[in-house]
Write an enzyme that holds these catalytic residues in place. Structure first.
Site, mmCIF file in Angstrom:
data_model
loop_
_atom_site.group_PDB
_atom_site.id
_atom_site.type_symbol
_atom_site.label_atom_id
_atom_site.label_comp_id
_atom_site.label_asym_id
_atom_site.label_seq_id
_atom_site.Cartn_x
_atom_site.Cartn_y
_atom_site.Cartn_z
ATOM 1 N N LYS A 26 0.836 -1.204 0.000
ATOM 2 C CA LYS A 26 0.000 0.000 0.000
ATOM 3 C C LYS A 26 0.875 1.260 0.000
ATOM 4 O O LYS A 26 2.057 1.200 0.350
ATOM 5 C CB LYS A 26 -0.868 0.030 1.272
ATOM 6 C CG LYS A 26 -2.014 -0.952 1.297
ATOM 7 C CD LYS A 26 -2.861 -0.747 2.564
ATOM 8 C CE LYS A 26 -4.000 -1.741 2.655
ATOM 9 N NZ LYS A 26 -5.013 -1.564 1.604
ATOM 10 N N ARG A 49 -10.629 -11.234 1.398
ATOM 11 C CA ARG A 49 -11.541 -12.220 0.806
ATOM 12 C C ARG A 49 -10.965 -13.625 0.857
ATOM 13 O O ARG A 49 -11.712 -14.591 0.917
ATOM 14 C CB ARG A 49 -11.899 -11.783 -0.624
ATOM 15 C CG ARG A 49 -10.733 -11.682 -1.558
ATOM 16 C CD ARG A 49 -11.046 -10.828 -2.780
ATOM 17 N NE ARG A 49 -11.052 -9.393 -2.461
ATOM 18 C CZ ARG A 49 -11.363 -8.433 -3.326
ATOM 19 N NH1 ARG A 49 -11.709 -8.737 -4.562
ATOM 20 N NH2 ARG A 49 -11.344 -7.167 -2.956
HETATM 21 N N1 BES Z 1 -8.284 -3.538 4.122
HETATM 22 C C1 BES Z 1 -8.394 -3.104 2.779
HETATM 23 C C2 BES Z 1 -9.660 -2.288 2.511
HETATM 24 C C3 BES Z 1 -9.779 -0.977 3.233
HETATM 25 C C4 BES Z 1 -9.333 0.190 2.642
HETATM 26 C C5 BES Z 1 -10.392 -0.901 4.460
HETATM 27 C C6 BES Z 1 -9.465 1.397 3.277
HETATM 28 C C7 BES Z 1 -10.535 0.304 5.100
HETATM 29 C C8 BES Z 1 -10.082 1.461 4.499
HETATM 30 C C9 BES Z 1 -8.426 -4.302 1.826
HETATM 31 O O1 BES Z 1 -7.676 -5.399 2.234
HETATM 32 C C10 BES Z 1 -7.884 -3.860 0.509
HETATM 33 O O2 BES Z 1 -6.715 -3.542 0.471
HETATM 34 N N2 BES Z 1 -8.705 -3.860 -0.534
HETATM 35 C C11 BES Z 1 -8.312 -3.478 -1.819
HETATM 36 C C12 BES Z 1 -8.849 -4.498 -2.801
HETATM 37 C C13 BES Z 1 -8.219 -4.442 -4.158
HETATM 38 C C14 BES Z 1 -6.737 -4.789 -4.072
HETATM 39 C C15 BES Z 1 -8.930 -5.415 -5.070
HETATM 40 C C16 BES Z 1 -8.862 -2.081 -2.119
HETATM 41 O O3 BES Z 1 -9.954 -1.752 -1.654
HETATM 42 O O4 BES Z 1 -8.179 -1.311 -2.768
HETATM 43 MN MN MN Z 2 -5.659 -5.283 1.633
#
Ligand code: BES
Ligand code: MN
Ligand code: ZN
Length: 474
Positions: free
Chosen positions: A253, A327
């Protein structure tokens, strides 16, 4: 959590709190009545839920009067008043809230919830948890003790969920999280908690949890918390995403995107807290809470983009983005629930996608279900509890976006809508329970950037209150 007591009349040395509804404040003895009426007539919408007017009366009794708006006098109005009251008074100031004769039991419940939720402070904060001395003066025969107890259990469960999510990830690794709940379960009869460690996860085929947790120095766990009352005829399974920190893994990230990722176990916190609360209330429904716990870390043993993972149900997932980790762990837990626990209903709560906030903003979770009745019941429970959700579709024609050339499916398609395709991915693991399932993507409302009504800055404990309401009639 500080104490709230019911008394026959307000103590002389406390700040007197009066509720202001559409018809003004309740009948008061002179000279207070004149002073209060004068203040209210000059105030701007003093009945607005959460509005507070202060009437200082130096050298007289009571020395301070606080007028709190309750709107139409429904539960939400009283909850807003409770939160506003506790934010207005000093921690060492005794508060006596005088209730009029016609306040319904839900009003008292909302008032107490608002006081406790608005008064939350993280248990490890330098100033420690907030102390307060609150009495609520009630008249005549009333069913309020039960309402106060319901509010106490709901608030305590929410405080627990908030404490867990606010805890830094350096402390809160999967083993630590599991230990907290094992200890909590030991104090209540009827509850049992079991914890699977990596060797057992491998033996039973929890490939998603092991892949995601494999990059961390703190190995993953699967926590199973069970509440089993003798009378129960129905079995509800609650699954919560328990990523104790989400770096994104090798698909790392940004620094901003990672800042708050200690909260990525908020779904797990809500389901275990609600289950403990259900036990405290003695609810007559069997509940199994499953929390797949893992840290999504970056290291030489981390899973890679392009890896193919065998999930609990034996199907395979191609993971091209290690940041779509939630997921993968949920899929294992859902498949295990359906195959081994044969539940009547399955719910999962997860901080699953950033797209939740894009679609619905900061305060509303995304709800997905094939079951109209279940969706309506959850929405109603959320509305009553003060937590908002909005149903989004599960379009079958987006399912093809999950297609992979080398596995049964793909974890992170780049087409479709982020929160929707994540929900479709989960739906693949529900087997014959697909029509008895709901998914809540609660990424956005799991955190409050500032104090806001019954939310205190930081983790909100979102979902705990809704689940407890819903479980009462589940
Ligand atoms: N934990 C994150 C989602 C999230 C983002 C929760 C901001 C709370 C605040 C999740 O694991 C994630 O990184 N999701 C990705 C999915 C994508 C890689 C398909 C996202 O939302 O960008
Ligand atoms: Mn994630
Ligand atoms: Zn995540």
């Amino acid at each position: 959590m500080f104490a709230i007591r019911l008394t026959p009349r307000p103590a002389d040395d406390s700040t007197l709190v009066l509720a202001v509804g559409p018809a003004g404040a309740d009948a008061l003895p002179e000279p207070l009545a004149g002073e209060v009426t004068a203040l209210l007539s000059s105030a701007d919408d003093p009945a607005r839920p959460g509005a507070v007017q202060l009437l200082p009366r130096p050298a007289r009794q009571p020395a301070r009067v606080l007028l709190a708006g309750i709107g139409a006098g429904d539960e939400a109005g009283w909850r807003a008043a409770g939160a506003a009251i506790i934010r207005t008074v000093r921690a060492d100031e005794p508060v006596g809230i005088a209730l009029g004769p016609d306040v319904p039991a839900e009003g008292l419940c909302g008032l107490a919830e608002g006081l406790w939720l608005g008064g939350y402070r993280f248990r490890d904060a330098p100033r420690g948890p907030r102390t307060a001395e609150v009495t609520i003066a009630v008249t005549g025969a009333h069913p309020y003790e039960q309402s106060l107890e319901t509010a106490r259990v709901t608030a305590a469960a929410t405080w627990l969920a908030r404490d867990l999510a606010n805890m830094p990830a350096s402390v809160k690794n999967p083993a630590w999280f599991a230990e907290q709940i094992v200890a909590a379960a030991a104090t209540r009869p009827g509850l049992t908690a079991t914890v699977r460690e990596p060797a057992q996860l491998a033996a039973e085929g929890f490939g998603g949890i092991l892949a995601v947790g494999g990059g961390s120095a703190s190995p993953p766990r699967l926590l199973e918390l069970s509440w089993r009352p003798e009378s129960a005829s129905r079995h509800v399974v609650l699954v919560g995403k328990g990523i104790t920190f989400d770096t994104g893994g090798i698909s790392i990230k940004t620094r901003d995107g990672m800042k708050l990722m200690k909260k990525d176990m908020s779904g797990a916190a809500a389901v275990v807290a609600a289950t403990l609360g259900a036990a405290d209330l003695g609810l007559g429904v069997r509940i199994t809470a499953l929390a797949p716990l893992a840290e999504n870390a970056v290291s030489g043993s981390a899973y890679r983009p392009g890896d193919v993972i065998t999930q609990y149900d034996g199907t395979t997932t191609e993971s091209t983005n290690s940041d779509a980790e939630g997921r993968l762990v949920l899929a294992d837990a859902l498949a295990y629930a359906v195959a081994e626990l044969r539940p009547d209903v399955v719910l999962d709560l997860a901080t699953l996608t950033g797209a939740n906030a894009v679609a619905l903003g900061k305060r509303t979770a995304a709800l997905y279900s094939y079951d109209d009745e279940l969706a309506a019941a959850l929405t109603a429970a959320g509305a009553a509890a003060g937590e908002s959700m909005w149903r989004l579709p599960l379009p079958d024609d987006y399912r093809e976006y999950l297609r992979s050339d080398i596995a049964d499916r793909h974890s992170s398609p780049t087409r479709g809508a982020g929160s929707v395709v994540a929900a479709l991915f989960l739906s693949e693991f529900l087997g014959d329970r697909r029509d008895r399932w709901a998914h809540l993507d609660m990424s956005a409302p799991s955190w409050a950037e500032q104090d806001d009504g019954d939310l205190s800055v930081g983790a909100t404990g979102w979902g705990t209150r809704t689940l407890l309401r819903w479980l009462v009639s589940a």
